[in-house]
Design a protein around this motif. Structure first.
Motif, PDB file in Angstrom:
ATOM      1  N   SER A 181      74.806  54.811  65.656  1.00  0.00           N
ATOM      2  CA  SER A 181      74.524  55.176  64.265  1.00  0.00           C
ATOM      3  C   SER A 181      75.243  54.222  63.315  1.00  0.00           C
ATOM      4  CB  SER A 181      74.959  56.620  64.014  1.00  0.00           C
ATOM      5  OG  SER A 181      74.733  56.971  62.671  1.00  0.00           O
ATOM      6  N   GLY A 182      76.488  53.882  63.647  1.00  0.00           N
ATOM      7  CA  GLY A 182      77.248  52.931  62.828  1.00  0.00           C
ATOM      8  C   GLY A 182      76.589  51.556  62.805  1.00  0.00           C
ATOM      9  N   LEU A 183      76.124  51.096  63.967  1.00  0.00           N
ATOM     10  CA  LEU A 183      75.433  49.809  64.026  1.00  0.00           C
ATOM     11  C   LEU A 183      74.152  49.838  63.203  1.00  0.00           C
ATOM     12  CD1 LEU A 183      75.822  48.826  67.786  1.00  0.00           C
ATOM     13  CD2 LEU A 183      76.744  47.608  65.806  1.00  0.00           C
ATOM     14  N   ARG A 184      73.414  50.929  63.303  1.00  0.00           N
ATOM     15  CA  ARG A 184      72.173  51.067  62.544  1.00  0.00           C
ATOM     16  C   ARG A 184      72.466  50.988  61.046  1.00  0.00           C
ATOM     17  NH1 ARG A 184      70.880  55.602  64.508  1.00  0.00           N
ATOM     18  NH2 ARG A 184      69.930  54.750  66.370  1.00  0.00           N
ATOM     19  N   GLN A 185      73.493  51.689  60.588  1.00  0.00           N
ATOM     20  CA  GLN A 185      73.863  51.669  59.169  1.00  0.00           C
ATOM     21  C   GLN A 185      74.317  50.281  58.735  1.00  0.00           C
ATOM     22  OE1 GLN A 185      73.147  54.062  57.049  1.00  0.00           O
ATOM     23  NE2 GLN A 185      72.276  55.113  58.814  1.00  0.00           N
TER      24      GLN A 185
ATOM     25  N   ASP B 282      69.771  45.104  53.251  1.00  0.00           N
ATOM     26  CA  ASP B 282      69.655  45.416  51.815  1.00  0.00           C
ATOM     27  C   ASP B 282      70.256  44.329  50.927  1.00  0.00           C
ATOM     28  OD1 ASP B 282      68.288  47.744  52.331  1.00  0.00           O
ATOM     29  OD2 ASP B 282      70.044  49.060  52.101  1.00  0.00           O
ATOM     30  N   THR B 283      71.183  43.528  51.476  1.00  0.00           N
ATOM     31  CA  THR B 283      71.823  42.480  50.677  1.00  0.00           C
ATOM     32  C   THR B 283      71.007  41.180  50.683  1.00  0.00           C
ATOM     33  OG1 THR B 283      73.134  41.603  52.505  1.00  0.00           O
ATOM     34  CG2 THR B 283      74.112  43.405  51.211  1.00  0.00           C
TER      35      THR B 283
END
Length: 195
Positions: free
Chosen positions: A175-179, A186-187
């Protein structure tokens, strides 16, 4: 207006290139060393020619200690360069072997017999997703995983080490990697702006 580039007649005339595919059985014989295209050639579309040339020079500097040429170092050079070219061959062959395209060219390419090293690698991967590192590996393991995944070839079972990881911890990490990936994407500027 002046036309830049080949004329229409030049575009219409194909040029036949003769290529000797393969590699030398010995790259270093007596006081002669084959490097670059003199050492071997796999296929025109692969971009490993610079790598095999660079690797040839690196190994030469490593195995050529001075005025005396030790047969053991020469033999090691030949063995190592053989592995480099064999890994390139297997990596390229893997692309052709896994494709699902149906044209005659691709069917013929899939019918080429696999090397014993590629068969062994596929057997390990098919069982539990293992890509065995080889001394002086030309391609990163992730390159093999991407080819396999991109061609929908998956192992029969998970790697045994996955049983050692607590499931909740794995979910948290993924989940952390996905985020992280979403935040990084997004950048980035839109594709149109990049083009």
């Amino acid at each position: 207006v002046e036309r830049v580039g080949p004329t229409r007649s030049r575009l219409a005339d194909p040029r036949l290139l003769r290529m000797r595919i393969g590699r030398r059985s010995k790259f270093w014989v007596k006081n002669c060393i084959s490097i670059g295209l003199a050492a071997g050639f796999v296929e025109p579309l692969e971009s490993t020619g610079l790598h095999t040339t660079q690797r040839g020079f690196e190994l030469l500097f490593e195995y050529l200690p001075g005025a005396a040429i030790l047969p053991q170092l020469r033999d090691r050079y030949n063995q190592h360069m053989g592995l480099v070219f064999d890994q390139v061959r297997d990596f390229i062959l893997l692309h052709y072997y896994l494709t699902r395209r149906g044209e005659a060219y691709w069917r013929d390419a899939r019918a080429v017999p696999l090397s014993s090293s590629l068969e062994e690698m596929l057997a390990l991967y098919d069982e539990f997703g293992q890509i065995e590192p080889v001394d002086g590996h030309v391609f990163a393991d992730t390159s093999y995983y991407l080819i396999m995944d991109g061609n929908r070839r998956y192992p029969r079972r998970p790697h045994p080490r996955t049983a050692l990881a607590p499931p909740m911890e794995m979910d948290r990490m993924l989940s952390g990697l996905r985020q992280q990936n979403i935040a990084a994407a997004d950048t980035l500027p839109p594709l149109v702006d990049l083009l």
